[in-house]
Scaffold this motif. Sequence first.
Motif, PDB file in Angstrom:
ATOM      1  N   CYS A 174     -16.722  -4.410  -4.205  1.00  0.00           N
ATOM      2  CA  CYS A 174     -18.981  -4.846  -4.341  1.00  0.00           C
ATOM      3  C   CYS A 174     -20.078  -3.738  -4.727  1.00  0.00           C
ATOM      4  O   CYS A 174     -20.499  -4.188  -5.090  1.00  0.00           O
ATOM      5  CB  CYS A 174     -19.300  -5.895  -3.571  1.00  0.00           C
TER       6      CYS A 174
ATOM      7  N   CYS B 284     -18.294   0.108  -1.181  1.00  0.00           N
ATOM      8  CA  CYS B 284     -16.717  -0.844  -0.967  1.00  0.00           C
ATOM      9  C   CYS B 284     -16.059  -1.143  -2.672  1.00  0.00           C
ATOM     10  O   CYS B 284     -16.819  -0.534  -3.352  1.00  0.00           O
ATOM     11  CB  CYS B 284     -17.222  -2.298  -1.038  1.00  0.00           C
TER      12      CYS B 284
ATOM     13  N   CYS C 253     -14.849  -9.524  -0.718  1.00  0.00           N
ATOM     14  CA  CYS C 253     -13.858  -8.495  -1.509  1.00  0.00           C
ATOM     15  C   CYS C 253     -12.475  -8.116  -1.252  1.00  0.00           C
ATOM     16  O   CYS C 253     -12.277  -7.958  -2.254  1.00  0.00           O
ATOM     17  CB  CYS C 253     -14.772  -7.380  -1.033  1.00  0.00           C
TER      18      CYS C 253
ATOM     19  N   CYS D  60     -15.404  -4.563   1.757  1.00  0.00           N
ATOM     20  CA  CYS D  60     -15.862  -4.841   3.120  1.00  0.00           C
ATOM     21  C   CYS D  60     -15.233  -6.075   3.495  1.00  0.00           C
ATOM     22  O   CYS D  60     -13.907  -6.611   3.673  1.00  0.00           O
ATOM     23  CB  CYS D  60     -17.171  -6.261   2.208  1.00  0.00           C
TER      24      CYS D  60
HETATM   25 ZN    ZN Z   1     -17.635  -4.948  -1.202  1.00  0.00          ZN
END
Ligand code: ZN
Length: 93
Positions: free
Chosen positions: A12, A9, A53, A48
């Motif tokens: 994150c 991702c 996110c 995500c």
């Molecule tokens: Zn993420």
Amino acid sequence: MKHIPLRSCIVCRQQKDKGDLLRIVRCGDGDILLDISGKLGGHGAYVCKHGDCMDNAIKKRVLNRVYKCQIDNSVYERLQNDYYRFKTDENGN
Ligand SMILES: [Zn+2]
């Protein structure tokens, strides 16, 4: 053993199965789209599917960094709209 391709991702940095991520793609003409089908050609980035996110990617303009360019607000607005539509569709099932 079956190899499951993992993608990180962009927000994150966690590695996840592609099925748990949304694909964003920059097409050849520079347009940036939410690629729900996962089949569009171009430079893909993953975020995500669940959690904060995607909201953070939009709020913090993370894609400017990923694609190393200044991305128009209208592109982020469209991504946000597409994301909300996707979430609504998913919850509607
Ligand atoms: Zn993420």
